[in-house]
Write a protein that holds these residues in place. Structure first.
Motif, mmCIF file in Angstrom:
data_model
loop_
_atom_site.group_PDB
_atom_site.id
_atom_site.type_symbol
_atom_site.label_atom_id
_atom_site.label_comp_id
_atom_site.label_asym_id
_atom_site.label_seq_id
_atom_site.Cartn_x
_atom_site.Cartn_y
_atom_site.Cartn_z
ATOM 1 N N THR A 1 -81.574 7.823 67.727
ATOM 2 C CA THR A 1 -82.506 6.586 68.606
ATOM 3 C C THR A 1 -82.836 7.181 69.386
ATOM 4 O OG1 THR A 1 -80.997 5.200 66.398
ATOM 5 C CG2 THR A 1 -81.872 4.607 68.168
ATOM 6 N N SER A 2 -82.291 7.515 70.439
ATOM 7 C CA SER A 2 -82.929 7.546 71.315
ATOM 8 C C SER A 2 -83.832 8.501 71.820
ATOM 9 C CB SER A 2 -82.178 8.881 72.588
ATOM 10 O OG SER A 2 -80.378 7.455 73.192
ATOM 11 N N LEU A 3 -83.944 9.460 70.942
ATOM 12 C CA LEU A 3 -85.216 9.827 71.198
ATOM 13 C C LEU A 3 -86.445 9.105 70.527
ATOM 14 C CD1 LEU A 3 -86.651 13.231 70.786
ATOM 15 C CD2 LEU A 3 -86.201 13.620 68.626
ATOM 16 N N PHE A 4 -86.444 8.780 69.745
ATOM 17 C CA PHE A 4 -87.502 7.532 69.114
ATOM 18 C C PHE A 4 -87.739 6.672 70.283
ATOM 19 C CE2 PHE A 4 -88.590 3.512 67.104
ATOM 20 C CZ PHE A 4 -89.476 4.368 66.883
ATOM 21 N N SER A 5 -86.797 6.113 71.464
ATOM 22 C CA SER A 5 -86.955 4.974 72.140
ATOM 23 C C SER A 5 -87.536 6.296 73.204
ATOM 24 C CB SER A 5 -85.084 4.791 72.709
ATOM 25 O OG SER A 5 -84.475 3.838 71.620
ATOM 26 N N SER A 6 -87.268 6.976 73.290
ATOM 27 C CA SER A 6 -88.353 8.183 74.486
ATOM 28 C C SER A 6 -89.520 8.638 73.864
ATOM 29 C CB SER A 6 -87.341 9.493 74.467
ATOM 30 O OG SER A 6 -88.224 9.794 75.535
ATOM 31 N N ARG A 7 -89.666 8.666 72.673
ATOM 32 C CA ARG A 7 -91.271 9.068 72.324
ATOM 33 C C ARG A 7 -91.875 7.190 71.696
ATOM 34 N NH1 ARG A 7 -89.899 12.959 66.580
ATOM 35 N NH2 ARG A 7 -89.273 14.726 68.342
ATOM 36 N N LEU A 8 -91.287 6.441 71.853
ATOM 37 C CA LEU A 8 -92.224 5.079 71.659
ATOM 38 C C LEU A 8 -92.241 4.770 72.975
ATOM 39 C CD1 LEU A 8 -92.431 2.735 69.868
ATOM 40 C CD2 LEU A 8 -90.974 1.653 70.344
ATOM 41 N N SER A 9 -90.916 5.058 74.083
ATOM 42 C CA SER A 9 -90.870 4.253 75.841
ATOM 43 C C SER A 9 -92.792 5.316 76.297
ATOM 44 C CB SER A 9 -90.755 4.729 76.688
ATOM 45 O OG SER A 9 -90.838 5.026 77.456
ATOM 46 N N HIS A 10 -93.228 6.523 75.416
ATOM 47 C CA HIS A 10 -94.355 6.959 76.410
ATOM 48 C C HIS A 10 -95.388 6.804 75.377
ATOM 49 C CE1 HIS A 10 -91.103 9.918 77.885
ATOM 50 N NE2 HIS A 10 -91.765 10.438 78.556
ATOM 51 N N ALA A 11 -95.628 6.729 74.120
ATOM 52 C CA ALA A 11 -96.221 5.366 73.308
ATOM 53 C C ALA A 11 -96.840 4.615 74.115
ATOM 54 C CB ALA A 11 -95.765 5.906 72.380
ATOM 55 N N ILE A 12 -96.298 3.980 74.572
ATOM 56 C CA ILE A 12 -96.401 2.452 75.192
ATOM 57 C C ILE A 12 -96.856 2.739 76.941
ATOM 58 C CG2 ILE A 12 -95.411 0.295 76.177
ATOM 59 C CD1 ILE A 12 -93.069 0.524 73.555
ATOM 60 N N ALA A 13 -96.187 3.933 77.575
ATOM 61 C CA ALA A 13 -96.922 4.294 78.582
ATOM 62 C C ALA A 13 -98.678 4.297 78.502
ATOM 63 C CB ALA A 13 -96.259 5.004 79.195
ATOM 64 N N ALA A 14 -98.936 5.191 77.633
ATOM 65 C CA ALA A 14 -100.069 5.584 77.583
ATOM 66 C C ALA A 14 -101.180 3.940 77.620
ATOM 67 C CB ALA A 14 -100.553 5.796 76.192
ATOM 68 N N PHE A 15 -100.475 2.813 77.144
ATOM 69 C CA PHE A 15 -101.213 1.846 77.743
ATOM 70 C C PHE A 15 -101.135 0.972 79.201
ATOM 71 C CE2 PHE A 15 -100.835 1.910 72.699
ATOM 72 C CZ PHE A 15 -102.762 1.729 73.313
ATOM 73 N N ILE A 16 -101.049 1.337 79.817
ATOM 74 C CA ILE A 16 -100.229 1.189 81.495
ATOM 75 C C ILE A 16 -101.934 1.373 82.173
ATOM 76 C CG2 ILE A 16 -99.195 1.017 83.484
ATOM 77 C CD1 ILE A 16 -96.784 1.541 81.905
ATOM 78 N N PRO A 17 -101.812 2.477 82.147
ATOM 79 C CA PRO A 17 -103.280 2.298 82.924
ATOM 80 C C PRO A 17 -104.638 1.524 82.908
ATOM 81 C CG PRO A 17 -102.638 4.589 82.707
ATOM 82 C CD PRO A 17 -101.976 3.886 81.447
ATOM 83 N N ILE A 18 -105.113 1.733 81.597
ATOM 84 C CA ILE A 18 -106.450 0.763 81.052
ATOM 85 C C ILE A 18 -105.931 -0.972 80.496
ATOM 86 C CG2 ILE A 18 -105.855 0.571 78.639
ATOM 87 C CD1 ILE A 18 -109.178 1.018 80.455
ATOM 88 N N THR A 19 -104.519 -0.894 80.850
ATOM 89 C CA THR A 19 -104.413 -2.577 81.090
ATOM 90 C C THR A 19 -104.379 -3.031 82.501
ATOM 91 O OG1 THR A 19 -101.586 -2.659 80.392
ATOM 92 C CG2 THR A 19 -102.924 -3.119 79.015
ATOM 93 N N TYR A 20 -104.020 -2.503 83.315
ATOM 94 C CA TYR A 20 -104.171 -2.097 84.763
ATOM 95 C C TYR A 20 -105.253 -2.359 85.317
ATOM 96 C CZ TYR A 20 -103.420 -2.076 89.634
ATOM 97 O OH TYR A 20 -103.896 -1.990 91.100
ATOM 98 N N LEU A 21 -106.083 -1.620 84.572
ATOM 99 C CA LEU A 21 -107.830 -1.498 85.171
ATOM 100 C C LEU A 21 -108.533 -2.561 84.972
ATOM 101 C CD1 LEU A 21 -109.907 -0.153 86.290
ATOM 102 C CD2 LEU A 21 -110.491 1.104 83.533
ATOM 103 N N HIS A 22 -108.056 -3.387 83.814
ATOM 104 C CA HIS A 22 -108.940 -4.645 82.991
ATOM 105 C C HIS A 22 -108.250 -5.112 83.354
ATOM 106 C CE1 HIS A 22 -110.259 -5.558 78.409
ATOM 107 N NE2 HIS A 22 -111.223 -6.783 79.562
#
Length: 116
Positions: free
Chosen positions: A64-85
Motif C-alpha cells: 500500500t505504501s508503494l502504491f501511495s508513492s507511485r500515485l504521489s509521483h504520478a499526480i506530481a506530473a500535473f503540478i507544473p502544467i496546472t501552475y503554468l495554467h
C-alpha cells in the motif's frame, strides 16, 4: 519524534493547508476561471502531498505504501502544467491553447508511466 514522523506530519499539514486554501479561494467565486485554476493547482499539490504522507506513515503495509508513492509521483506530473495554467490566467495572457493541451496530454502520459 523521528525524522520520518516529522516528514509525515509536515506532508500531512501541507496537504491539508493546500486543499483548504484552494477551497477557500474557490468558494470566493466559483464562477471565476482564475479561482478554479487556483483550486486545481492547489488540489494537485494537496493530492501529491497526501500520497507522500501515506507513503511515510507506518500504519500501511509495504504494498500500500508503494502504491501511495507511485500515485504521489504520478499526480506530481500535473503540478507544473496546472501552475503554468493558473499563472497564465492570472497574467491575463491569451492564446497558447495548444501549449496547455500538449502539457496536459504529456502530464497524463507521465501519470500513466509513473504508476508502473
Amino acid at each position: 519524534m523521528t525524522l520520518t514522523s516529522f516528514y509525515c506530519v509536515v506532508t500531512g499539514l501541507t496537504s491539508l493547508s493546500f486543499f483548504v486554501t484552494g477551497l477557500f479561494v474557490l468558494l470566493q467565486n466559483a464562477k471565476s476561471v482564475l479561482f478554479r485554476r487556483c483550486f486545481v493547482f492547489s488540489a494537485a499539490v494537496a493530492l501529491w502531498a497526501l500520497g507522500y504522507f501515506f507513503t511515510l506513515t507506518e500504519w500501511l503495509e509495504f504494498d500500500t505504501s508503494l502504491f501511495s508513492s507511485r500515485l504521489s509521483h504520478a499526480i506530481a506530473a500535473f503540478i507544473p502544467i496546472t501552475y503554468l495554467h493558473f499563472v497564465w490566467t492570472l497574467l491575463k495572457r491569451r492564446g497558447a491553447g495548444g501549449l496547455f493541451i500538449f502539457g496536459y496530454i504529456l502530464s497524463a502520459g507521465i501519470f500513466l508511466v509513473a504508476l508502473t
